[in-house]
Design a protein around this motif. Structure first.
Motif, PDB file in Angstrom:
ATOM      1  N   PHE A  28      25.469 -41.991  32.176  1.00 21.98           N
ATOM      2  CA  PHE A  28      24.054 -42.139  32.525  1.00 21.98           C
ATOM      3  C   PHE A  28      23.179 -41.421  31.503  1.00 21.98           C
ATOM      4  CE2 PHE A  28      25.535 -43.721  36.540  1.00 21.98           C
ATOM      5  CZ  PHE A  28      24.467 -44.410  37.100  1.00 21.98           C
ATOM      6  N   LEU A  29      23.579 -40.226  31.110  1.00 24.13           N
ATOM      7  CA  LEU A  29      22.840 -39.472  30.097  1.00 24.13           C
ATOM      8  C   LEU A  29      22.770 -40.253  28.791  1.00 24.13           C
ATOM      9  CD1 LEU A  29      21.558 -36.621  29.378  1.00 24.13           C
ATOM     10  CD2 LEU A  29      23.827 -36.036  28.495  1.00 24.13           C
ATOM     11  N   LEU A  30      23.886 -40.829  28.374  1.00 23.89           N
ATOM     12  CA  LEU A  30      23.957 -41.618  27.144  1.00 23.89           C
ATOM     13  C   LEU A  30      22.993 -42.796  27.193  1.00 23.89           C
ATOM     14  CD1 LEU A  30      27.321 -42.822  25.544  1.00 23.89           C
ATOM     15  CD2 LEU A  30      25.330 -44.298  25.652  1.00 23.89           C
ATOM     16  N   ASN A  31      23.048 -43.561  28.277  1.00 23.26           N
ATOM     17  CA  ASN A  31      22.193 -44.740  28.393  1.00 23.26           C
ATOM     18  C   ASN A  31      20.721 -44.352  28.383  1.00 23.26           C
ATOM     19  OD1 ASN A  31      20.680 -46.888  30.231  1.00 23.26           O
ATOM     20  ND2 ASN A  31      22.471 -47.903  29.348  1.00 23.26           N
ATOM     21  N   GLY A  32      20.380 -43.300  29.138  1.00 18.86           N
ATOM     22  CA  GLY A  32      18.998 -42.848  29.155  1.00 18.86           C
ATOM     23  C   GLY A  32      18.542 -42.342  27.802  1.00 18.86           C
ATOM     24  N   PHE A  33      19.436 -41.676  27.077  1.00 23.06           N
ATOM     25  CA  PHE A  33      19.105 -41.148  25.756  1.00 23.06           C
ATOM     26  C   PHE A  33      18.770 -42.272  24.780  1.00 23.06           C
ATOM     27  CE2 PHE A  33      20.688 -39.774  21.507  1.00 23.06           C
ATOM     28  CZ  PHE A  33      19.719 -38.819  21.249  1.00 23.06           C
ATOM     29  N   VAL A  34      19.567 -43.332  24.789  1.00 19.00           N
ATOM     30  CA  VAL A  34      19.296 -44.455  23.886  1.00 19.00           C
ATOM     31  C   VAL A  34      17.992 -45.149  24.266  1.00 19.00           C
ATOM     32  CG1 VAL A  34      20.135 -46.689  23.053  1.00 19.00           C
ATOM     33  CG2 VAL A  34      21.743 -44.801  23.369  1.00 19.00           C
ATOM     34  N   MET A  35      17.788 -45.366  25.577  1.00 16.71           N
ATOM     35  CA  MET A  35      16.556 -46.029  25.997  1.00 16.71           C
ATOM     36  C   MET A  35      15.332 -45.164  25.697  1.00 16.71           C
ATOM     37  SD  MET A  35      17.606 -48.892  26.860  1.00 16.71           S
ATOM     38  CE  MET A  35      15.970 -49.462  27.300  1.00 16.71           C
ATOM     39  N   GLY A  36      15.454 -43.848  25.885  1.00 14.71           N
ATOM     40  CA  GLY A  36      14.351 -42.966  25.538  1.00 14.71           C
ATOM     41  C   GLY A  36      14.083 -42.950  24.049  1.00 14.71           C
ATOM     42  N   SER A  37      15.136 -43.061  23.246  1.00 17.48           N
ATOM     43  CA  SER A  37      14.987 -43.080  21.793  1.00 17.48           C
ATOM     44  C   SER A  37      14.316 -44.365  21.305  1.00 17.48           C
ATOM     45  CB  SER A  37      16.364 -42.939  21.121  1.00 17.48           C
ATOM     46  OG  SER A  37      16.969 -41.711  21.469  1.00 17.48           O
ATOM     47  N   TRP A  38      14.407 -45.432  22.081  1.00 17.00           N
ATOM     48  CA  TRP A  38      13.790 -46.701  21.715  1.00 17.00           C
ATOM     49  C   TRP A  38      12.266 -46.624  21.821  1.00 17.00           C
ATOM     50  CZ3 TRP A  38      12.923 -51.081  19.553  1.00 17.00           C
ATOM     51  CH2 TRP A  38      12.165 -52.092  20.154  1.00 17.00           C
ATOM     52  N   ALA A  39      11.746 -45.876  22.794  1.00 18.49           N
ATOM     53  CA  ALA A  39      10.304 -45.857  23.037  1.00 18.49           C
ATOM     54  C   ALA A  39       9.489 -45.493  21.794  1.00 18.49           C
ATOM     55  CB  ALA A  39       9.987 -44.909  24.200  1.00 18.49           C
TER      56      ALA A  39
END
Length: 398
Positions: A28-39
């Motif tokens: 979950f941390l990994l997925n959120g990190f990538v999505m947050g990095s996209w913003a």
């Protein structure tokens, strides 16, 4: 501390945080990190491909379409193969998609890259939620809310440091760093991921869209919980600026107030659920969400609106995790199939509803929109008894 006391402390930590729980929280941390990095990459993505606002809107729609198409496919494969295998494949395919949206040289390659980015994050989302459901079953206790809290934490990390890294190192090196960090997190989590059995007996009959109304009703809970989240995300700042005369600094606090209280309460949510039960927790959360949105919609000034958004964050925080747990434990179907329905319906609330809300706001006001969106919580309250399926522990992690 004596050796015996130290051993007891280690045993207690292992009981509360067994390896499969650590693994799924890391995913979950990994997925959120990538999505947050996209913003923080979105402005550069639009500028590199010379996209107008309308063009960028279509690109983001491709992201949503990819998610909606691949989520059910992932659910079917979970029934066939088990969540362990699907989440590993989905994660490995998802990690390099941040490179794809970074290096796409044309509009058409950018559209394909963002379609795969959205589709594979959706596939990973379904499979990691399915694995979290299996861990909940084995542990005999709630963990879903804390998993979603780790997603929020990853998103916060990715978005907060992303802009700085892009400015300091450039978009290309930023993408390489994000993908490398994500791969390292995956390699840490991989040997600890819970190995669940496939549901082969259910593949032929239930790996299709389910006929039972139960997952669709639970999906409505997720949908009506996530529409307010998407509304605050996309329209909160505009509401504060245009209708409550907030300056730029204050208008940006709408989603911040909401996300801060939501993240805090998600870390507390499993403790609350274990003591109150999923049904009572969902009812309390829906009342708080309703109250917060009404306060925000009828607010006479910015600070009352921020208070309302904060209350809404407390309420919405555990509504979606409860819906996911209920879907994964819905009787008569594989966890991945129920989750694919609920995840698809739920995320459509964030992906598609805000554009419809913009049309409504153009003819009324955002004050009316936020007040009206609060009424969705009444439907959630009416369906709250379905949350009983979230409280179905089976056995324990060994």
């Amino acid at each position: 501390m004596s050796d015996q006391a130290f051993d007891r402390a280690l045993q207690e930590r292992a009981r509360l945080f067994p390896r499969p729980r650590v693994a799924v929280a890391t995913l979950f941390l990994l997925n959120g990190f990538v999505m947050g990095s996209w913003a923080p990459k979105i402005p550069e993505f639009a500028g590199r491909l010379a996209l107008s606002e309308a063009d960028l809107g279509l690109m983001l729609l491709a992201f949503g379409v990819g998610s909606v198409l691949l989520m059910p496919l992932a659910g079917a494969q979970i029934a066939r193969l088990g969540s362990n295998r699907v989440v590993q494949v989905a994660t490995l395919l998802f990690i390099p998609t941040i490179l794809g949206v970074t290096f796409a040289p044309s509009i058409w390659s950018g559209a394909m890259a963002i379609f795969l980015f959205g589709g594979l994050t959706g596939a990973m989302d379904v499979s990691m939620n399915a694995n979290a459901v299996e861990v909940e079953r084995r542990m005999g206790r709630s963990i879903m809310s804390s998993c979603h809290a780790f997603w929020s934490l990853g998103g916060l990390l990715g978005s907060s440091i992303g802009g700085y890294l892009i400015a300091a190192a450039g978009v290309s090196l930023h993408a390489v760093m994000v993908s490398s960090t994500s791969l390292a997190l995956f390699l840490i989590a991989r040997p600890m991921i819970l190995k669940d059995a496939p549901h082969l007996e259910e593949v032929s009959t239930r790996a299709r869209l389910p006929i039972s109304p139960l997952p669709w009703l639970i999906g409505i809970i997720a949908l009506f919980s996530m529409i307010p989240e998407g509304t605050i995300l996309d329209w909160g700042a505009i509401y504060l600026r245009d209708e409550l005369s907030a300056d730029i600094g204050l208008s940006g606090l709408a989603f911040a107030a909401f996300s801060l209280t939501m993240a805090i309460m998600r870390f507390m949510g499993d403790w609350v659920r274990d003591r109150l039960g999923a049904v009572r927790t969902l009812r309390i959360c829906s009342v708080l969400s309703f109250s917060g949105l009404v306060v925000a919609g009828l607010a006479p000034n910015v600070f009352v609106a921020l208070l309302g958004f904060g209350i809404a964050g407390v309420g919405i925080s555990n509504m979606v995790p409860i819906a996911f747990s209920a879907a994964g434990n819905a009787p008569g179907m594989a966890a991945g199939v129920g989750l694919s329905v609920v995840t698809t319906l739920g995320y459509s609330g964030i992906l598609f509803a805000p554009s419809l809300i913009g049309f409504v706001a153009e003819h009324t006001s955002l004050s009316i929109v936020f007040t009206g969106v609060s009424m969705l919580n009444i439907v959630v309250l009416g369906l709250s008894n379905l949350a009983r399926h979230a409280d179905r522990p089976v056995d324990h992690v060994r």
